[in-house]
Design a protein around this motif. Structure first.
Motif, PDB file in Angstrom:
ATOM      1  N   LEU A  25       0.925  -1.135   0.013  1.00  0.00           N
ATOM      2  CA  LEU A  25      -0.022   0.062  -0.041  1.00  0.00           C
ATOM      3  C   LEU A  25       0.915   1.263   0.197  1.00  0.00           C
ATOM      4  O   LEU A  25       1.290   1.719   1.065  1.00  0.00           O
ATOM      5  CB  LEU A  25      -0.850   0.157   1.159  1.00  0.00           C
ATOM      6  CG  LEU A  25      -1.864  -1.047   1.242  1.00  0.00           C
ATOM      7  CD1 LEU A  25      -2.532  -1.162   2.709  1.00  0.00           C
ATOM      8  CD2 LEU A  25      -2.850  -1.309   0.323  1.00  0.00           C
ATOM      9  N   CYS A  28       1.783   4.099   2.730  1.00  0.00           N
ATOM     10  CA  CYS A  28       0.994   3.490   4.053  1.00  0.00           C
ATOM     11  C   CYS A  28       2.088   3.181   5.055  1.00  0.00           C
ATOM     12  O   CYS A  28       2.753   2.036   5.001  1.00  0.00           O
ATOM     13  CB  CYS A  28       0.088   2.370   4.001  1.00  0.00           C
ATOM     14  SG  CYS A  28      -0.891   1.909   5.601  1.00  0.00           S
ATOM     15  N   SER A  30       3.667   4.052   9.427  1.00  0.00           N
ATOM     16  CA  SER A  30       3.558   4.998  10.606  1.00  0.00           C
ATOM     17  C   SER A  30       4.698   4.541  11.469  1.00  0.00           C
ATOM     18  O   SER A  30       5.646   4.315  10.990  1.00  0.00           O
ATOM     19  CB  SER A  30       1.906   3.947  11.141  1.00  0.00           C
ATOM     20  OG  SER A  30       1.764   4.868  12.489  1.00  0.00           O
ATOM     21  N   ALA A  45      -3.400   2.450  10.432  1.00  0.00           N
ATOM     22  CA  ALA A  45      -3.177   3.070   9.059  1.00  0.00           C
ATOM     23  C   ALA A  45      -3.931   2.029   7.813  1.00  0.00           C
ATOM     24  O   ALA A  45      -4.461   2.513   7.037  1.00  0.00           O
ATOM     25  CB  ALA A  45      -1.990   3.353   8.853  1.00  0.00           C
ATOM     26  N   ILE A  46      -3.417   0.925   7.991  1.00  0.00           N
ATOM     27  CA  ILE A  46      -3.886  -0.057   6.843  1.00  0.00           C
ATOM     28  C   ILE A  46      -5.290   0.032   6.594  1.00  0.00           C
ATOM     29  O   ILE A  46      -5.956   0.001   5.702  1.00  0.00           O
ATOM     30  CB  ILE A  46      -3.248  -1.403   7.035  1.00  0.00           C
ATOM     31  CG1 ILE A  46      -1.743  -1.411   6.765  1.00  0.00           C
ATOM     32  CG2 ILE A  46      -3.949  -2.616   6.060  1.00  0.00           C
ATOM     33  CD1 ILE A  46      -1.175  -2.752   7.355  1.00  0.00           C
ATOM     34  N   TYR A  49      -6.660   3.155   5.296  1.00  0.00           N
ATOM     35  CA  TYR A  49      -6.194   2.936   3.594  1.00  0.00           C
ATOM     36  C   TYR A  49      -6.996   2.171   2.772  1.00  0.00           C
ATOM     37  O   TYR A  49      -7.432   2.911   1.916  1.00  0.00           O
ATOM     38  CB  TYR A  49      -4.757   2.706   3.558  1.00  0.00           C
ATOM     39  CG  TYR A  49      -4.097   2.882   2.280  1.00  0.00           C
ATOM     40  CD1 TYR A  49      -4.458   2.057   0.993  1.00  0.00           C
ATOM     41  CD2 TYR A  49      -3.036   3.826   2.149  1.00  0.00           C
ATOM     42  CE1 TYR A  49      -3.714   1.977  -0.012  1.00  0.00           C
ATOM     43  CE2 TYR A  49      -2.286   3.859   1.117  1.00  0.00           C
ATOM     44  CZ  TYR A  49      -2.786   3.157   0.046  1.00  0.00           C
ATOM     45  OH  TYR A  49      -2.032   3.332  -1.441  1.00  0.00           O
ATOM     46  N   ALA A  52     -10.351   3.940   2.723  1.00  0.00           N
ATOM     47  CA  ALA A  52     -10.686   4.949   1.583  1.00  0.00           C
ATOM     48  C   ALA A  52     -10.712   4.420   0.213  1.00  0.00           C
ATOM     49  O   ALA A  52     -11.430   4.987  -0.681  1.00  0.00           O
ATOM     50  CB  ALA A  52      -9.486   5.903   1.872  1.00  0.00           C
ATOM     51  N   LEU A  53     -10.014   3.493  -0.289  1.00  0.00           N
ATOM     52  CA  LEU A  53      -9.784   2.640  -1.372  1.00  0.00           C
ATOM     53  C   LEU A  53     -11.234   2.268  -1.633  1.00  0.00           C
ATOM     54  O   LEU A  53     -11.860   2.709  -2.828  1.00  0.00           O
ATOM     55  CB  LEU A  53      -8.887   1.663  -1.646  1.00  0.00           C
ATOM     56  CG  LEU A  53      -7.512   2.154  -1.802  1.00  0.00           C
ATOM     57  CD1 LEU A  53      -6.391   0.927  -1.817  1.00  0.00           C
ATOM     58  CD2 LEU A  53      -6.992   3.221  -2.732  1.00  0.00           C
TER      59      LEU A  53
END
Length: 72
Positions: A25, A28, A30, A45-46, A49, A52-53
């Motif tokens: 990703l 992506c 942290s 975070a994953i 991400y 959002a996709l």
């Protein structure tokens, strides 16, 4: 929400923070003061991400790379 497995890279930076990246990703990443904190942060975070996709109707990249250790 279903669970997925992602490979991450974890290393210590020059300021003694643990940095963690998810190569499948792009962008992506942290960090955390401890390994545990960094890993907890990258999970968040994953998840964000990928969400959002999906929300934007974009494909979620596969986690399909190989890792090797080389001696130099």
């Amino acid at each position: 929400m279903s669970q997925h497995t992602r490979q991450v890279i974890l290393y210590k930076d020059e300021n003694d923070y643990w940095v963690v990246e998810c190569p499948s990703l792009k962008g992506c990443n942290s960090q955390g003061r401890t390994k545990e904190e960094a890993l907890s942060n990258i999970k968040e975070a994953i998840a964000g991400y990928v969400a959002a996709l999906v929300e934007d109707g974009l494909p979620v990249p596969e986690d399909n790379f190989e890792t090797f250790l080389v001696v130099v």
